[in-house]
Design a protein around this motif. Structure first.
Motif, PDB file in Angstrom:
ATOM      1  N   ASP A 114       6.030   6.902   2.942  1.00 48.52           N
ATOM      2  CA  ASP A 114       4.746   7.204   2.303  1.00 48.52           C
ATOM      3  C   ASP A 114       5.055   7.493   0.837  1.00 48.52           C
ATOM      4  OD1 ASP A 114       2.409   8.302   1.273  1.00 48.52           O
ATOM      5  OD2 ASP A 114       1.892   9.316   3.146  1.00 48.52           O
ATOM      6  N   ALA A 125       0.843  -1.190   0.000  1.00 45.73           N
ATOM      7  CA  ALA A 125       0.000   0.000   0.000  1.00 45.73           C
ATOM      8  C   ALA A 125       0.882   1.245   0.000  1.00 45.73           C
ATOM      9  CB  ALA A 125      -0.911  -0.006   1.228  1.00 45.73           C
ATOM     10  N   SER A 142      -2.479  -0.541  12.326  1.00 45.79           N
ATOM     11  CA  SER A 142      -2.517   0.868  12.705  1.00 45.79           C
ATOM     12  C   SER A 142      -1.139   1.343  13.142  1.00 45.79           C
ATOM     13  CB  SER A 142      -3.502   1.084  13.855  1.00 45.79           C
ATOM     14  OG  SER A 142      -3.000   0.494  15.046  1.00 45.79           O
ATOM     15  N   ARG A 159       1.147   3.446   2.172  1.00 46.32           N
ATOM     16  CA  ARG A 159       1.740   3.464   3.513  1.00 46.32           C
ATOM     17  C   ARG A 159       1.409   2.137   4.181  1.00 46.32           C
ATOM     18  NH1 ARG A 159      -1.306   7.941   4.127  1.00 46.32           N
ATOM     19  NH2 ARG A 159      -2.350   7.024   5.925  1.00 46.32           N
ATOM     20  N   THR A 208       0.843   1.551   7.244  1.00 47.22           N
ATOM     21  CA  THR A 208      -0.175   1.689   8.295  1.00 47.22           C
ATOM     22  C   THR A 208      -1.481   2.258   7.747  1.00 47.22           C
ATOM     23  OG1 THR A 208       0.781   3.830   8.888  1.00 47.22           O
ATOM     24  CG2 THR A 208       1.505   1.912  10.146  1.00 47.22           C
ATOM     25  N   LEU A 209      -1.712   2.129   6.456  1.00 45.14           N
ATOM     26  CA  LEU A 209      -2.933   2.641   5.853  1.00 45.14           C
ATOM     27  C   LEU A 209      -4.123   1.724   6.083  1.00 45.14           C
ATOM     28  CD1 LEU A 209      -3.861   5.024   4.020  1.00 45.14           C
ATOM     29  CD2 LEU A 209      -3.415   3.540   2.055  1.00 45.14           C
ATOM     30  N   GLY A 210      -3.865   0.440   6.349  1.00 46.29           N
ATOM     31  CA  GLY A 210      -4.941  -0.526   6.430  1.00 46.29           C
ATOM     32  C   GLY A 210      -5.098  -1.149   7.796  1.00 46.29           C
ATOM     33  N   GLN A 228      -8.049  -1.504  -4.260  1.00 44.68           N
ATOM     34  CA  GLN A 228      -8.346  -0.308  -5.039  1.00 44.68           C
ATOM     35  C   GLN A 228      -8.533  -0.673  -6.516  1.00 44.68           C
ATOM     36  OE1 GLN A 228      -8.697   2.778  -3.383  1.00 44.68           O
ATOM     37  NE2 GLN A 228      -8.643   1.273  -1.725  1.00 44.68           N
ATOM     38  N   GLY A 255       2.771   7.944  -1.557  1.00 41.56           N
ATOM     39  CA  GLY A 255       1.595   8.488  -2.226  1.00 41.56           C
ATOM     40  C   GLY A 255       1.945   9.496  -3.302  1.00 41.56           C
ATOM     41  N   PRO A 304      -5.219  -2.575   3.101  1.00 44.99           N
ATOM     42  CA  PRO A 304      -6.595  -2.076   3.129  1.00 44.99           C
ATOM     43  C   PRO A 304      -7.401  -2.676   1.989  1.00 44.99           C
ATOM     44  CG  PRO A 304      -5.135  -0.428   2.206  1.00 44.99           C
ATOM     45  CD  PRO A 304      -4.252  -1.536   2.702  1.00 44.99           C
TER      46      PRO A 304
END
Length: 236
Positions: free
Chosen positions: A171, A96, A105, A98, A100-102, A198, A173, A195
């Motif tokens: 990150d 992902a 935590s 990040r 910790t995105l899904g 997508q 993104g 997560p």
């Protein structure tokens, strides 16, 4: 000759890719370099420094290849696009923007880092089991993973600690929003660390975070299809 470079994730060295070996087409050249500090690769004095990591990995990451980064390896490969000439393309496998995105935590990752500081070997073994929760046969996958890696971590403790810090901090993104090369995202449909899927992600059915173990033939086919797409070369 079409080239693939396969990059492993946290706590696993290049042996994680061994199950794919029987499934490659004749026209594919595959390399599986270890990150510094893993396997026989010398650790960095500052393992969390991306510029030093880029310098160390330059010979192993040619621009004419398709890079495949799994989990933390995907985050690192994407981050290195800001330090190295872009490759033919990058595949993010089980990765992902990040970590910790899904489901994981920031608080859970912080707790994992504290546990690793207390007992790194036991915490490493726990992570290996946990990441296999989405595979169709988790126990069988765990036996295969232990057979590949053995009973002790395949990296220096300083390297593993730096990797956990990178999982907490990286990150990508912005890189995904303006990529310097084609980027494709591939994941197991039942990955317990990611997560919800997508629209831009291709799903490997009946697989979790480690399709190298549960569906090696299918993973090899998907990667070869992406290699054909991005190179314009038909594989033998």
């Amino acid at each position: 000759m079409s080239r693939l470079v396969l990059l492993s994730g946290w706590g696993c060295d290049a042996r994680i890719w061994d199950p794919l070996a029987p499934h490659w087409s004749a026209g594919v050249e595959v390399s599986t370099p270890d990150w510094p500090g893993y396997g026989d690769a010398a650790p960095l004095a500052t393992p969390d420094a991306l510029d030093k990591l880029a310098a160390a990995m330059t010979p192993a990451l040619p621009g004419e290849a398709l890079w495949v980064g799994w989990s933390l390896g995907g985050l690192l490969a994407a981050a290195l696009l800001e330090h190295l000439p872009p490759p033919r393309g990058l595949v993010l496998l089980g990765c992902a923007p990040r970590f910790t995105l899904g489901p994981v935590s920031p608080e859970e990752l912080a707790g994992f880092r504290r546990a690793f500081a207390r007992d790194p070997h036991a915490t490493w073994r726990h992570f290996l089991r946990h990441q296999l929760g989405g595979e169709p046969a988790p126990r069988q996958a765990h036996v295969r993973l232990r057979d590949l890696l053995g009973e002790t971590p395949p990296a220096s403790l300083a390297t593993l600690e730096a990797g956990l810090a990178q999982l907490a901090q990286l990150d990508i993104g912005a890189i995904l929003a303006a990529p310097p090369c084609p980027i494709r995202r591939l994941r197991g449909a039942r990955d317990p660390l990611l997560p919800a899927a997508q629209p831009d992600e291709t799903l490997l059915e009946e697989a979790g975070h480690c399709p190298q173990l549960s569906r090696p033939a299918a993973l090899a086919r998907h990667l070869e299809a992406l290699l054909e797409e991005l190179s314009g070369e038909r594989l033998a």
